[in-house]
Design an enzyme around this catalytic site. Structure first.
Site, PDB file in Angstrom:
ATOM      1  N   ASP A   1      -0.137   5.296  -3.150  1.00 22.71           N
ATOM      2  CA  ASP A   1      -0.733   5.966  -3.780  1.00 22.71           C
ATOM      3  C   ASP A   1       0.178   6.385  -4.782  1.00 22.71           C
ATOM      4  O   ASP A   1       1.235   6.875  -4.489  1.00 22.71           O
ATOM      5  CB  ASP A   1      -1.676   7.090  -3.367  1.00 22.71           C
ATOM      6  CG  ASP A   1      -2.075   8.165  -5.050  1.00 22.71           C
ATOM      7  OD1 ASP A   1      -2.960   7.167  -4.715  1.00 22.71           O
ATOM      8  OD2 ASP A   1      -1.690   8.971  -4.867  1.00 22.71           O
TER       9      ASP A   1
ATOM     10  N   GLU B   1       9.083  -3.962  12.297  1.00 23.40           N
ATOM     11  CA  GLU B   1       8.844  -3.321  13.667  1.00 23.40           C
ATOM     12  C   GLU B   1       8.300  -4.294  13.880  1.00 23.40           C
ATOM     13  O   GLU B   1       7.723  -4.239  15.586  1.00 23.40           O
ATOM     14  CB  GLU B   1       8.764  -2.043  13.733  1.00 23.40           C
ATOM     15  CG  GLU B   1      10.215  -1.450  13.301  1.00 23.40           C
ATOM     16  CD  GLU B   1       9.895  -0.089  13.587  1.00 23.40           C
ATOM     17  OE1 GLU B   1       9.184   0.589  13.635  1.00 23.40           O
ATOM     18  OE2 GLU B   1      10.857   0.871  12.932  1.00 23.40           O
TER      19      GLU B   1
HETATM   20  C1  NOJ Z   1      -4.450   7.431  -7.912  1.00 21.86           C
HETATM   21  C2  NOJ Z   1      -5.740   7.355  -7.338  1.00 21.86           C
HETATM   22  O1  NOJ Z   1      -6.045   6.332  -7.385  1.00 21.86           O
HETATM   23  C3  NOJ Z   1      -6.902   8.416  -8.015  1.00 21.86           C
HETATM   24  O2  NOJ Z   1      -7.489   8.385  -7.204  1.00 21.86           O
HETATM   25  C4  NOJ Z   1      -5.976   9.767  -7.977  1.00 21.86           C
HETATM   26  O3  NOJ Z   1      -6.683  10.769  -8.165  1.00 21.86           O
HETATM   27  C5  NOJ Z   1      -4.575  10.200  -7.823  1.00 21.86           C
HETATM   28  N1  NOJ Z   1      -3.718   8.798  -6.819  1.00 21.86           N
HETATM   29  C6  NOJ Z   1      -3.463  10.974  -7.141  1.00 21.86           C
HETATM   30  O4  NOJ Z   1      -3.342  10.881  -5.746  1.00 21.86           O
END
Ligand code: NOJ
Length: 570
Positions: A225, A274
């Site tokens: 993310d 790993e």
């Molecule tokens: C990107 C994610 O796809 C989204 O859903 C989220 O709100 C933000 N990152 C924050 O984690």
């Protein structure tokens, strides 16, 4: 099994075939079809209105029948759901409302048994404010070691009553929140998502532990993310918002896409290696240029990075062709494979986007204005949206590289615009910010499985986001019984894609039409997409049409056909 399909079965010796198998196992992701599951909205086994891991397990046959190679699970970790689970309270557990670690183990075993690999979401930029570290930081007070794992600062003004800077969060509103003792903490996203301090060795070590924790449980890969955010340079004096916005995103920006973030991923790569086969990763990295994106996709880093260019493109032959050419060239340079995406949990579903008329003043690209206007029927042509969505998907599935599909798109599901303010959950709705419009709930409404069951067979009586009556026509049981449905099309396309899969290259074939694109893969598999409405006549002599249909020898408007030499399908 996916592996068997990737292996050259004609190898001469056992050693060669063992080598080939190893290579195939290590490179499965390069041309995989990955299906994204938003767990809270997929299937609800315990009937509490929220999807869960046993719910997903109960649908493993469905996933296997769809013909995908892997699933990507959006966060299923303990979370107060301030941001749909992207506010993680414990990275190494399952939210009790979604199941247990044993449920996770059973799910992964059931998926692996059917040849489906599993990617899980890692959210390293921020934790939930309920994470034990943040709770500890609040209790420990200013200057404490516990606060140092996050980004705490004194405020400005006579008694520190003003935030340290005027920066805005991605969801809108100030990016700083004041705590009881008067200090402020930084959050790129919702208030409940404090950013971690990636200069802190404990933060780094803890994520290595998390990666090993899930890898040891058999997870095959990770989706990272906002991979471009983690590291920061917060040396005083901090710039103002206006100054920040003017700063180049060339690796030196204080908050975004810093060069030093790749030190983190180099360490992660060593963890991935790993394992046998090595674990994979795909970066969600919103960066300023393809060159910057390539760094995330490098073999010394995460290995693959999302390309969202088609998700942002209009349904337009020229745009598609440019995006495809550019991304294949970039992928070749890094040695990675590219990723194709039309929908995910953050954007208006593409069957809806493609039905919006730019002439009606609603941008086709993201559809947020249309959703914000309450989804007026006058401004959308749903049949056209679905036709185009099907054409675009068949094009995507014919491209070299991997494809990420979002749950429900295989049903041709449309965005739900009619959700009241009381029913909405997305912080983007409550705070505004970059995800404007009404937020992202409309693409996260629980899936319809059976037209006639309560909550369309999702689980109990009521789903956690309201399902409109028109969901019935998209229900899995309805579409499964209809050979012309979108579900039937996806199943057939994914089945054929496995049989036709070949080297990661294409050659364009000139069509003489600005609104038609055509390419051929190294084994002769051809894809022709007509973005216009005029039929595109094929030459009289051509290989067999294996997917899609010609009308009077022509590719109909807004459709795609696959053509393949006899013999390729066995
Ligand atoms: C990107 C994610 O796809 C989204 O859903 C989220 O709100 C933000 N990152 C924050 O984690």
């Amino acid at each position: 099994m996916t592996d068997a399909l990737l292996v050259d079965t004609d190898t001469d010796t056992d050693t060669e075939s063992a080598d080939a198998r190893r290579t195939a196992a290590a490179t499965w992701w390069r041309q995989a079809a990955v299906y994204q599951i938003y767990p809270r909205s997929f299937a609800d086994a315990d009937g509490d209105g929220l999807g869960d891991l046993p719910g997903i397990r109960s649908r493993v046959d469905y996933l296997a029948g769809l013909g995908i190679d892997a699933i990507w699970l959006s966060p299923f970790y303990p979370s107060a759901l301030a941001d749909g689970g992207y506010d993680v309270a414990d990275y190494r557990d399952v939210d009790p409302r979604l199941g247990t670690l044993e449920d996770f183990d059973e799910l992964i075993a059931a998926l692996h048994e059917r040849g489906i690999r599993v990617i899980v979401d890692i959210v390293p930029n921020h934790t939930s404010d309920l994470h034990e570290w943040f709770q500890e930081a609040l209790a420990a007070g200013r200057g404490s070691a516990a606060r140092d794992r996050y980004v705490f600062r004194e405020g400005k003004g006579a008694s520190g009553e003003e935030p340290p800077t005027d920066w805005e969060s991605v969801f809108g509103g100030p990016a700083w929140e004041r705590v009881e003792d008067g200090q402020w903490y930084f959050h790129n996203f919702a208030t409940e998502q404090p950013d971690l301090n990636w200069d802190h060795p404990e933060v780094r070590a803890d994520f290595l532990k998390t990666l090993r924790f899930w890898s040891d449980r058999g997870v095959d890969g990770f989706r990272i993310d906002v991979a471009h955010m983690l590291t920061k340079d917060l040396t005083e004096p901090l710039p103002t918002r206006a100054e920040l916005e003017r700063m180049p995103q060339d690796g030196t920006h204080p908050l975004l896409d810093r060069d030093d973030v790749h030190e983190v991923y180099a360490e992660w790569r060593r963890v991935f290696e790993e394992y046998d086969p090595p674990r994979t990763a795909v970066a969600e990295a919103w960066v300023s240029s393809p060159e910057r994106r390539a760094k995330y996709a490098s073999a010394e880093g995460l290995g693959q990075a999302f390309n969202f260019d088609l998700l942002e493109a209009d349904f337009d032959a020229d745009e598609f062709r440019t995006v495809i050419t550019d991304n294949l060239a970039q992928a070749a340079e890094t040695g990675s494979s590219t990723t194709w995406v039309l929908s995910n949990h953050d954007v208006t579903r593409h069957a809806t986007r493609y039905g919006l008329s730019p002439l009606a003043g609603r941008p086709v690209k993201q559809g947020t204005e249309w959703v914000a206007a309450g989804g007026p029927e006058a401004d959308i042509d749903r049949d056209q949206g679905l036709r185009r969505a099907r054409a675009a998907t068949l094009l995507l599935l014919g491209l070299p590289g991997s494809t990420y599909l979002y749950q429900g798109e295989e049903l041709g599901l449309q965005e739900v615009a009619a959700i009241t303010a009381e029913q909405r959950q997305d912080p983007a709705f409550f705070r505004g910010g970059e995800y404007d419009g009404l937020g992202r709930d409309g693409c996260r409404v629980p899936l319809p499985w059976s037209a006639d069951r309560p909550a369309f067979g999702f689980g109990g009586a009521v789903a956690h986001l309201p399902q409109p009556a028109w969901f019935a026509q998209y229900a899995v049981d309805v579409e499964a019984a209809d050979p012309t449905s979108t579900l039937s099309l996806y199943r057939e396309a994914l089945r054929l894609r496995r049989l036709l899969q070949t080297e990661e290259r294409l050659e364009w074939i000139e069509t003489g039409r600005a609104d038609v694109i055509r390419f051929v893969r190294p084994n002769g598999w051809q894809v022709v997409t007509n973005f216009g409405t005029e039929p595109f006549p094929l030459e009289a002599e051509h290989d067999a049409v294996v997917l899609g249909a010609l009308q009077a020898g022509a590719v109909p408007g807004e459709s795609t056909v696959w053509i393949a030499p006899v013999g390729l399908l066995g």
